[in-house]
Design an enzyme around this catalytic site. Structure first.
Site, short mmCIF file in Angstrom:
data_model
loop_
_atom_site.label_atom_id
_atom_site.label_comp_id
_atom_site.label_asym_id
_atom_site.label_seq_id
_atom_site.Cartn_x
_atom_site.Cartn_y
_atom_site.Cartn_z
N CYS A 71 0.88 -1.17 0.00
CA CYS A 71 0.00 0.00 0.00
C CYS A 71 0.92 1.22 0.00
O CYS A 71 2.11 1.11 0.18
CB CYS A 71 -0.84 0.03 1.27
SG CYS A 71 -1.92 -1.38 1.44
N ARG B 156 1.77 1.35 -5.96
CA ARG B 156 1.81 0.45 -4.79
C ARG B 156 0.43 -0.08 -4.46
O ARG B 156 0.27 -0.95 -3.61
CB ARG B 156 2.40 1.16 -3.58
CG ARG B 156 3.83 1.67 -3.73
CD ARG B 156 4.33 2.30 -2.45
NE ARG B 156 4.32 1.33 -1.38
CZ ARG B 156 5.31 0.45 -1.15
NH1 ARG B 156 6.36 0.41 -1.93
NH2 ARG B 156 5.24 -0.42 -0.16
N TRP C 69 -3.76 -1.47 -1.34
CA TRP C 69 -3.70 -2.72 -2.10
C TRP C 69 -4.29 -3.76 -1.16
O TRP C 69 -3.63 -4.16 -0.19
CB TRP C 69 -2.28 -3.07 -2.51
CG TRP C 69 -2.23 -4.32 -3.33
CD1 TRP C 69 -1.91 -5.59 -2.89
CD2 TRP C 69 -2.56 -4.46 -4.70
NE1 TRP C 69 -2.01 -6.49 -3.91
CE2 TRP C 69 -2.42 -5.84 -5.05
CE3 TRP C 69 -2.96 -3.58 -5.69
CZ2 TRP C 69 -2.67 -6.33 -6.32
CZ3 TRP C 69 -3.22 -4.09 -6.96
CH2 TRP C 69 -3.05 -5.43 -7.28
N ASN D 103 0.50 -0.23 6.23
CA ASN D 103 0.86 -1.13 5.13
C ASN D 103 1.47 -2.37 5.77
O ASN D 103 2.44 -2.28 6.52
CB ASN D 103 1.89 -0.45 4.21
CG ASN D 103 2.40 -1.41 3.14
OD1 ASN D 103 1.70 -2.37 2.80
ND2 ASN D 103 3.60 -1.18 2.63
N GLY D 104 0.87 -3.53 5.52
CA GLY D 104 1.39 -4.77 6.12
C GLY D 104 0.23 -5.70 6.44
O GLY D 104 -0.90 -5.49 6.01
N GLU E 31 7.31 -21.03 -19.83
CA GLU E 31 7.23 -19.67 -19.25
C GLU E 31 8.36 -18.79 -19.76
O GLU E 31 8.17 -17.63 -20.11
CB GLU E 31 7.22 -19.76 -17.73
CG GLU E 31 7.26 -18.44 -17.00
CD GLU E 31 6.08 -17.51 -17.33
OE1 GLU E 31 5.11 -17.94 -17.97
OE2 GLU E 31 6.18 -16.33 -16.95
N LYS F 8 7.97 -15.26 -21.81
CA LYS F 8 8.60 -14.00 -21.37
C LYS F 8 9.39 -13.40 -22.53
O LYS F 8 9.28 -12.22 -22.84
CB LYS F 8 9.56 -14.25 -20.20
CG LYS F 8 8.93 -14.44 -18.83
CD LYS F 8 8.19 -13.24 -18.30
CE LYS F 8 6.73 -13.20 -18.59
NZ LYS F 8 5.79 -14.17 -18.15
N GLU G 67 7.17 -12.18 -25.54
CA GLU G 67 6.20 -11.08 -25.32
C GLU G 67 6.88 -9.75 -25.06
O GLU G 67 6.26 -8.70 -25.23
CB GLU G 67 5.22 -11.41 -24.21
CG GLU G 67 5.77 -11.44 -22.80
CD GLU G 67 4.65 -11.66 -21.77
OE1 GLU G 67 3.55 -11.13 -21.93
OE2 GLU G 67 4.92 -12.38 -20.79
N HIS H 248 11.08 -35.78 -31.84
CA HIS H 248 9.84 -36.03 -32.59
C HIS H 248 9.53 -34.90 -33.56
O HIS H 248 8.38 -34.66 -33.91
CB HIS H 248 8.68 -36.24 -31.61
CG HIS H 248 8.90 -37.39 -30.68
ND1 HIS H 248 8.85 -38.71 -31.08
CD2 HIS H 248 9.26 -37.42 -29.38
CE1 HIS H 248 9.11 -39.50 -30.07
NE2 HIS H 248 9.37 -38.75 -29.01
N LYS I 23 -2.25 -5.68 -19.66
CA LYS I 23 -1.93 -6.36 -18.40
C LYS I 23 -3.04 -7.32 -18.03
O LYS I 23 -2.79 -8.38 -17.50
CB LYS I 23 -1.71 -5.35 -17.27
CG LYS I 23 -1.30 -5.98 -15.95
CD LYS I 23 0.00 -6.78 -16.06
CE LYS I 23 0.32 -7.55 -14.80
NZ LYS I 23 1.42 -8.53 -14.99
C1 AGP Z 1 2.14 -13.16 -18.90
O1 AGP Z 1 3.39 -12.52 -18.85
C2 AGP Z 1 1.15 -12.39 -19.71
N1 AGP Z 1 1.03 -11.05 -19.30
C3 AGP Z 1 -0.19 -13.12 -19.86
O2 AGP Z 1 0.05 -14.37 -20.43
C4 AGP Z 1 -0.97 -13.35 -18.53
O3 AGP Z 1 -0.31 -14.31 -17.74
C5 AGP Z 1 -2.36 -13.90 -18.92
O4 AGP Z 1 -3.05 -12.92 -19.66
C6 AGP Z 1 -3.20 -14.30 -17.69
O5 AGP Z 1 -3.42 -13.16 -16.89
P1 AGP Z 1 -4.06 -13.39 -15.41
O6 AGP Z 1 -3.06 -14.18 -14.63
O7 AGP Z 1 -4.27 -12.01 -14.88
O8 AGP Z 1 -5.33 -14.16 -15.58
#
Ligand code: AGP
Length: 615
Positions: A2, A27, A74, A98-99, A482, A486, A489, A505, A610
């Protein structure tokens, strides 16, 4: 996380507090509020949602006064709402915090028996009641705050003002950040430097257990030992933008480096090594419910789906419950075999992803019990769940998910241990070992981050690549997926993650001297190399034999892998099921530095959002 601000001086402070909160919105932004000491006592204004909502409210009722505190929230306990927004006021006391206060429920019960009426679901409100209580016993504000702090267990950055002594701010810090700003005829307090920089560059970072009484004339600082401590004033030369990222170039880099703290906050109060068990606030699973679960169905997207693949391994290995993992966008449009004996787990950092929410609703409509693993309190998926297991990663601003992923893995591990204990498939002794490993993890994360220079050099070496493969086996296979996500993207390099055993394969046809391959070649455990390690060594050599350029992530102390790889990156060793939390960090940093070197918009990559709230 927060954001806290405080001011004591000669200026009207309400708008000054709001300006400070705006600099701390990264935050937290569930709700915001200010408390200002006016001629007629405390004046508190709070508003759910973004800071804008508070500003709109203040237009009609700007509190007058030259001492005040503010907060942007938060949520960790209690959904985002006006009532749960800070500052919390009781009697003549207002607090911002905050905590996480672990024993707030028992303290609340005691006070309610004594006639106290609470107006929020938060843990923070307990401070206002405890301090007012002590003042009514005759203590002055500093002594009353000290007495209250002795009663609580948990973490806090706390700022308090009281009508009893309206010329001072009292603050204290334990595990959550708090910094003082030293001005001319005025002094400031904040969770972080950005909120102070507009007024002064002279700051005092409070240390664990510090306690300070702040007036416009000065600061009285005492340390954890109760003794007076000389404040070490530092000069900050950051720009305000740099300060918001705490000196990091991007939020993503800051969030990668916050993972030890995020894991600590996610584990805190939940793992009891002594009892060999886990306590999941917000989860109402008991032995009867768990005995009735015949299958777990996980639905998620993107990084959360990768975390879910690891969650499957954890739950099946520890709790012996069959687990299916589906991409949410696929699950909801097939005929899923889900019924009242299914536990559906929706995993989502934002808690708002449309495909995940839709699948969760579909599973619940078919009779499943719904458990959410989310990072945003009161988000859509969390609100519709029967049980909620929050990750306490704090706001994740970078579009590329990092600390959300590792805290989701920690949450899955806690859940797996709890399910195992409830089903009787996990003894207390084995659970103790698991939880001991979990407790050691934040320290190992810090140790992994120390290899950043090696990783950065590797990233620069391969930042010109057109394609890149990530290979892993067992618990490292989701890490390969993963890592590839990263990289693609944020750097826009085409990257793919593969189960290493799949190379023969088909994908091995891709291998030549233009194909860098990152191989997750860590040992299976601290005690033995293990079958996955033995096999991945073979896969690594198959790539090398065809001219592929190998970047290997390997266990510290391993001498074999560095001999085979063009670039090798060490990684500490831990419980095999927790290894992904460590081995993912080099892939995060590698992707970050490749993208930064290529000059892409690391925090807001092209075409991405996001939170994907559309299907
Ligand atoms: C991951 O780096 C991406 N931003 C994206 O794949 C994300 O994980 C996905 O859209 C799911 O989002 P969420 O965890 O908020 O559901």
């Amino acid at each position: 996380m927060c954001g806290i601000v405080g001011y004591v001086g000669d200026e009207e402070c309400a708008s000054l507090l709001v300006d400070g909160l705006r600099k701390l919105e990264y935050r937290g932004y569930d709700s915001a509020g200010v408390a200002v000491m006016g001629k007629n006592g405390l004046h508190v204004v709070r508003a759910k949602g973004k800071l804008k909502n508070l500003e709109n409210k203040l237009v009609g009722e700007m509190p007058q006064g030259t001492i005040g505190i503010g907060h942007t929230r938060w949520a960790t306990h209690g959904k985002p709402s006006d009532e749960n927004a800070h500052p919390h006021k009781y009697g003549g006391v207002a607090v911002v915090h905050n905590g996480i206060i672990e024993n707030h429920l028992e303290l609340k019960e005691e006070l309610q028996k004594a006639g106290h009426k609470f107006t929020s679901e938060t843990d923070t409100e307990i401070f206002a009641h405890l301090i007012q209580n002590e003042i009514e016993k005759g203590l002055d504000l500093p002594k009353a705050v000290r007495a209250a702090l002795k009663l609580v267990r948990g973490t806090y950055a706390l700022a308090v003002i009281s009508e009893k002594q309206p010329d001072m701010l009292v603050v204290s810090k334990n595990a959550s950040p708090l910094v003082l700003g030293i001005g001319e005829g005025a002094n400031y307090v904040a969770s972080d430097v950005p909120a102070i920089l507009a007024h002064t560059r002279d700051v005092v970072y409070l240390e664990e257990g510090d306690f300070a009484v702040i007036t416009k004339k000065g600061i009285e600082l005492t340390g954890a030992n109760g003794q007076a401590r000389k404040a070490e004033v530092r000069r900050i030369d950051w720009t305000p933008t740099m300060a918001e990222k705490n000196g990091h170039k991007h939020f993503m880099h800051k969030e990668i480096h916050e993972q030890a703290r995020a894991l600590t906050d996610t584990i805190r109060g939940r793992a009891s090594v002594e009892e060999g068990d886990v306590f999941l606030d917000g989860c109402h699973l008991d032995a009867k419910i768990v005995q009735g679960i015949s299958k777990i169905q996980i639905v998620a997207c993107g990084t959360s789906w990768h975390a879910s693949l690891t969650g499957k391994l954890m739950i099946e290995t520890i709790a012996k419950i069959p687990v299916e993992v589906d991409l949410a966008s696929e699950f909801r449009y097939r005929e899923p075999l889900v019924d009242k004996n299914t536990l559906c787990i929706a995993v989502s950092q934002s808690g708002e992803t449309a495909d995940t929410l839709g699948s969760f609703r579909e599973a619940k409509a078919r009779g499943a019990r719904g458990l959410a693993i989310c990072n945003v309190v009161g988000s859509a998926i969390a609100r519709e769940a029967d049980d909620v297991l929050y990750t306490h990663a704090g706001p994740e601003i970078g579009v590329a998910s990092t600390k959300a992923f590792t805290t989701q893995l920690a949450a899955f591990f806690l859940l797996a241990v709890r399910l195992g204990r409830l089903r009787g498939t996990l003894s207390a002794d084995v659970a103790r070992n698991h939880l001991e490993n979990l407790r050691e993890l934040p320290g190992l994360v810090e140790r992994t981050l120390k290899y950043e220079d090696v990783i950065k050099a590797a990233a620069y070496k391969f930042s010109g690549a057109r394609d890149l493969l990530f290979l892993g086996r067992g618990p490292q296979y989701p890490v390969a997926l993963e890592g590839a996500l990263k990289l693609k993207e944020i750097s826009y390099i085409h990257a793919e993650g593969y189960a290493a055993g799949e190379m023969k394969h088909g994908p091995i046809a891709l291998i030549d001297e233009n194909m860098p391959v990152m191989v997750l070649a860590v040992r299976d455990s601290a005690t033995e190399a293990g079958v996955n390690y033995e096999k991945i060594l073979g896969n690594l050599q198959e790539v090398k034999a065809r001219g592929g350029r190998v970047i290997a992530i390997h266990s510290e102390g391993d001498t074999m892998v560095p001999k085979l790889a063009e670039v090798s990156i060490p990684c500490p060793q831990t419980n095999p099921l927790l290894m992904p939390i460590l081995s993912v960090i080099p892939t995060q940093l590698f992707s970050y530095h490749v993208a930064d070197h290529r000059g892409t918009d690391v925090d807001q990559p092209r075409n991405l959002a996001k939170s994907v709230t559309v299907e």
